[in-house]
Design an enzyme around this catalytic site. Structure first.
Site, PDB file in Angstrom:
ATOM      1  N   GLY A 206     -65.373  -9.465  46.606  1.00 42.42           N
ATOM      2  CA  GLY A 206     -64.456  -8.322  46.598  1.00 42.42           C
ATOM      3  C   GLY A 206     -64.449  -7.699  45.214  1.00 42.42           C
ATOM      4  O   GLY A 206     -63.436  -7.178  44.747  1.00 42.42           O
ATOM      5  N   ASP A 229     -69.108  -7.086  48.404  1.00 37.84           N
ATOM      6  CA  ASP A 229     -67.987  -6.227  48.825  1.00 37.84           C
ATOM      7  C   ASP A 229     -68.391  -5.486  50.095  1.00 37.84           C
ATOM      8  O   ASP A 229     -69.546  -5.586  50.555  1.00 37.84           O
ATOM      9  CB  ASP A 229     -67.551  -5.254  47.711  1.00 37.84           C
ATOM     10  CG  ASP A 229     -66.050  -4.920  47.801  1.00 37.84           C
ATOM     11  OD1 ASP A 229     -65.623  -4.416  48.866  1.00 37.84           O
ATOM     12  OD2 ASP A 229     -65.314  -5.150  46.823  1.00 37.84           O
ATOM     13  N   MET A 250     -66.493 -11.282  53.167  1.00 32.70           N
ATOM     14  CA  MET A 250     -66.183 -12.642  52.690  1.00 32.70           C
ATOM     15  C   MET A 250     -65.747 -13.556  53.847  1.00 32.70           C
ATOM     16  O   MET A 250     -65.689 -14.761  53.683  1.00 32.70           O
ATOM     17  CB  MET A 250     -65.100 -12.581  51.611  1.00 32.70           C
ATOM     18  CG  MET A 250     -63.797 -11.979  52.054  1.00 32.70           C
ATOM     19  SD  MET A 250     -62.787 -11.549  50.643  1.00 32.70           S
ATOM     20  CE  MET A 250     -61.475 -10.602  51.413  1.00 32.70           C
ATOM     21  N   LYS A 263     -60.820 -11.908  42.013  1.00 31.45           N
ATOM     22  CA  LYS A 263     -59.822 -11.222  41.189  1.00 31.45           C
ATOM     23  C   LYS A 263     -59.051 -10.237  42.069  1.00 31.45           C
ATOM     24  O   LYS A 263     -59.638  -9.324  42.648  1.00 31.45           O
ATOM     25  CB  LYS A 263     -60.526 -10.478  40.052  1.00 31.45           C
ATOM     26  CG  LYS A 263     -59.585  -9.585  39.265  1.00 31.45           C
ATOM     27  CD  LYS A 263     -60.290  -8.852  38.146  1.00 31.45           C
ATOM     28  CE  LYS A 263     -59.421  -7.763  37.572  1.00 31.45           C
ATOM     29  NZ  LYS A 263     -59.251  -6.614  38.454  1.00 31.45           N
ATOM     30  N   HIS A 267     -54.136 -12.151  46.733  1.00 30.04           N
ATOM     31  CA  HIS A 267     -52.767 -11.620  46.921  1.00 30.04           C
ATOM     32  C   HIS A 267     -52.718 -10.500  47.967  1.00 30.04           C
ATOM     33  O   HIS A 267     -51.662 -10.015  48.303  1.00 30.04           O
ATOM     34  CB  HIS A 267     -52.138 -11.199  45.580  1.00 30.04           C
ATOM     35  CG  HIS A 267     -52.626  -9.903  45.014  1.00 30.04           C
ATOM     36  ND1 HIS A 267     -51.959  -9.228  44.006  1.00 30.04           N
ATOM     37  CD2 HIS A 267     -53.709  -9.155  45.302  1.00 30.04           C
ATOM     38  CE1 HIS A 267     -52.627  -8.131  43.711  1.00 30.04           C
ATOM     39  NE2 HIS A 267     -53.680  -8.065  44.477  1.00 30.04           N
TER      40      HIS A 267
HETATM   41  C1  SAM Z   1     -57.666  -5.109  45.370  1.00 29.53           C
HETATM   42  S1  SAM Z   1     -59.353  -4.822  45.388  1.00 29.53           S
HETATM   43  C2  SAM Z   1     -59.878  -5.844  44.056  1.00 29.53           C
HETATM   44  C3  SAM Z   1     -61.165  -5.381  43.470  1.00 29.53           C
HETATM   45  C4  SAM Z   1     -61.637  -6.184  42.273  1.00 29.53           C
HETATM   46  N1  SAM Z   1     -61.787  -7.577  42.559  1.00 29.53           N
HETATM   47  C5  SAM Z   1     -60.693  -5.974  41.134  1.00 29.53           C
HETATM   48  O1  SAM Z   1     -59.844  -6.824  40.883  1.00 29.53           O
HETATM   49  O2  SAM Z   1     -60.750  -4.913  40.497  1.00 29.53           O
HETATM   50  C6  SAM Z   1     -59.851  -5.764  46.798  1.00 29.53           C
HETATM   51  C7  SAM Z   1     -61.345  -5.673  47.076  1.00 29.53           C
HETATM   52  O3  SAM Z   1     -61.640  -6.489  48.213  1.00 29.53           O
HETATM   53  C8  SAM Z   1     -62.610  -5.832  48.970  1.00 29.53           C
HETATM   54  N2  SAM Z   1     -62.615  -6.372  50.330  1.00 29.53           N
HETATM   55  C9  SAM Z   1     -61.701  -6.182  51.313  1.00 29.53           C
HETATM   56  N3  SAM Z   1     -62.064  -6.852  52.407  1.00 29.53           N
HETATM   57  C10 SAM Z   1     -63.234  -7.490  52.124  1.00 29.53           C
HETATM   58  C11 SAM Z   1     -64.113  -8.342  52.859  1.00 29.53           C
HETATM   59  N4  SAM Z   1     -63.841  -8.678  54.115  1.00 29.53           N
HETATM   60  N5  SAM Z   1     -65.217  -8.818  52.235  1.00 29.53           N
HETATM   61  C12 SAM Z   1     -65.499  -8.489  50.953  1.00 29.53           C
HETATM   62  N6  SAM Z   1     -64.708  -7.695  50.212  1.00 29.53           N
HETATM   63  C13 SAM Z   1     -63.593  -7.192  50.787  1.00 29.53           C
HETATM   64  C14 SAM Z   1     -62.192  -4.385  48.887  1.00 29.53           C
HETATM   65  O4  SAM Z   1     -63.200  -3.480  49.282  1.00 29.53           O
HETATM   66  C15 SAM Z   1     -61.817  -4.281  47.424  1.00 29.53           C
HETATM   67  O5  SAM Z   1     -62.911  -3.933  46.618  1.00 29.53           O
HETATM   68  C1  LIG Z   2     -50.526  -3.572  37.773  1.00 22.83           C
HETATM   69  O1  LIG Z   2     -50.113  -2.922  38.913  1.00 22.83           O
HETATM   70  C2  LIG Z   2     -50.787  -3.145  40.070  1.00 22.83           C
HETATM   71  C3  LIG Z   2     -51.214  -4.359  40.443  1.00 22.83           C
HETATM   72  C4  LIG Z   2     -51.899  -4.522  41.605  1.00 22.83           C
HETATM   73  C5  LIG Z   2     -52.195  -3.450  42.397  1.00 22.83           C
HETATM   74  C6  LIG Z   2     -52.934  -3.553  43.636  1.00 22.83           C
HETATM   75  O2  LIG Z   2     -52.858  -2.507  44.467  1.00 22.83           O
HETATM   76  C7  LIG Z   2     -53.501  -2.520  45.648  1.00 22.83           C
HETATM   77  C8  LIG Z   2     -53.402  -1.412  46.454  1.00 22.83           C
HETATM   78  C9  LIG Z   2     -54.050  -1.409  47.673  1.00 22.83           C
HETATM   79  O3  LIG Z   2     -53.972  -0.335  48.453  1.00 22.83           O
HETATM   80  C10 LIG Z   2     -54.800  -2.472  48.078  1.00 22.83           C
HETATM   81  C11 LIG Z   2     -54.897  -3.571  47.285  1.00 22.83           C
HETATM   82  O4  LIG Z   2     -55.602  -4.600  47.670  1.00 22.83           O
HETATM   83  C12 LIG Z   2     -54.257  -3.606  46.056  1.00 22.83           C
HETATM   84  C13 LIG Z   2     -54.344  -4.717  45.190  1.00 22.83           C
HETATM   85  O5  LIG Z   2     -54.971  -5.749  45.479  1.00 22.83           O
HETATM   86  C14 LIG Z   2     -53.685  -4.636  43.964  1.00 22.83           C
HETATM   87  O6  LIG Z   2     -53.790  -5.656  43.124  1.00 22.83           O
HETATM   88  C15 LIG Z   2     -51.740  -2.241  41.999  1.00 22.83           C
HETATM   89  C16 LIG Z   2     -51.031  -2.086  40.855  1.00 22.83           C
END
Ligand code: SAM
Ligand SMILES: COc1ccc(-c2oc3cc(O)cc(O)c3c(=O)c2O)cc1
Length: 362
Positions: A206, A229, A250, A263, A267
């Protein structure tokens, strides 16, 4: 209580507190406006505190917007996003307030001290796709239609469905996450590089567009770094850079590596799904003796004695409840899901601000 309602001072103080709760969203909205206008960059380019007329000129705003911009800047300075000083009036001239950057607004400037701006993160989090569900939490509580989150109730799909169907939001979201990834990984490799030492390969599950994995690859060139991803996130990304991109889920298969990084993934999900993700990660790594580990970067709630941090952790928890149905966890809750997924041990390697780096061993 009786006595309380008889005390007019307490009564009006309570009303002020209520107003504070009511209008604090204007802080976020003014921050959004400042980022949209490019005010932090404009102040940075000016190399020194800048007056509002100079800002209006630098941002090519209509002259009629000068008085409202003065008011916005005064408010943002009061909230400590900018510094404010009153300049001496030049002979015959008006006094002008001058605005400068604070440590917080410096984070919104591209290349200030060689750092990438966190402005894309602000843009992503305050995008209407995110803020609309926040306006409908009450409706969601009352509705019997079974939407798992206010996000799903408003958009008719989970967040990852929206990133698939809405390319503009997909780009804004991924850029926001990449900005945070670059920012925090820079700190992590400096402050707890030992977590990566000895690894020959790492897959960031991810990992978005590879910002965090790119920082690891730069700091430890001998580590072969990959990102897993969803297809809408990694398709079209360069195949010849320092990070390999794998499109997939995943929940199906995690590519093998010495270490898996998660990362801000766990959550997003409830405990049962976290256990499934962690089990897939465990299948991808070697034994502890052979250097296998999962590196989790997440909040560990309850670990900060500061009231402001604790409030922020409550904000995150409710934010995840609204958007993904996930949650923030304390150390005991983390320990429980690591154990249920079959891991034998974990160690909190470092806590950086609100986030911790947790090594989880098979
Ligand atoms: C909150 S973002 C975190 C991105 C990155 N790890 C970061 O901390 O900047 C969650 C990530 O999980 C990915 N994701 C969601 N479902 C997934 C799956 N089934 N397999 C792999 N990645 C996935 C999303 O596309 C996204 O990039
Ligand atoms: C520091 O403030 C923040 C912490 C975490 C996040 C945030 O926001 C999103 C929003 C989404 O639409 C999907 C997500 O998975 C997440 C996160 O994983 C994530 O950490 C935003 C602000």
């Amino acid at each position: 209580m009786e006595q309380y309602w008889d005390d007019d001072d307490l009564l009006v103080a309570a009303q002020s507190d209520l107003w504070n709760h009511l209008f604090v969203f204007l802080k976020s909205m003014s921050l959004k406006c400042a980022v949209e206008l490019g005010i932090p960059d404009a102040i940075h380019r000016h190399s020194g505190p800048v007056s509002v007329p100079d800002l209006v000129a630098a941002l090519s705003l209509p002259a009629a917007r000068l008085p409202p911009l003065r008011r916005l800047m005064r408010m943002l300075a009061f909230s400590r996003l900018f510094t404010r000083q009153t300049s001496e009036a030049a002979a015959g001239g008006e006094e002008e307030d001058l605005y400068g950057l604070t440590p917080t607004s410096r984070l919104l400037v591209d290349d200030a001290g060689g750092r990438r701006s966190l402005a894309p993160f602000v843009r992503a989090m305050l995008d209407p796709v995110h803020t609309a569900p926040c306006l409908h939490v009450g409706d969601w509580f009352k509705a019997a239609d079974g939407a798992a989150t206010p996000f799903e109730a408003v958009h008719g799909s989970v967040i990852w469905g929206v990133t698939r169907s809405n390319p503009e939001f997909n780009a804004v979201f991924n850029e926001g996450m990449a900005a945070d990834g670059t920012f925090i990984m820079d700190v992590i490799v400096r402050k707890c590089g030992h977590v990566f030492r000895g690894l020959r390969s790492l897959v960031d599950v991810g990992g978005g567009t590879g910002a965090a994995a790119g920082i690891v690859a730069e700091a430890f060139p001998h580590i072969k770094c990959a990102v897993l991803d969803l297809p809408q996130v990694v398709q079209g990304l360069p195949a010849d850079g320092p990070v390999d991109f794998v499109a997939g889920s995943m929940f199906e298969r995690v590519p093998p590596a010495d270490a898996v990084m998660l990362k801000w993934i766990l959550h997003d999900w409830d405990d049962e799904v976290c256990v499934r993700i962690l089990q897939k990660c465990k299948e991808a790594i070697p034994s502890r003796e052979a250097g296998g580990k999962v590196i989790v970067v997440e909040q560990v709630t309850g670990s900060s004695p500061e009231e402001k941090s604790t409030e922020m952790q409550h904000f995150f928890d409710v934010w995840m409840m609204i958007l993904t149905g996930g949650r923030e966890r304390d150390e005991q809750e983390w320990c429980k899901i690591f154990t249920e997924a079959g891991f034998s041990d974990y160690k909190i390697a470092a806590t950086l601000g609100l986030r911790s780096v947790i090594e989880v061993f098979p």
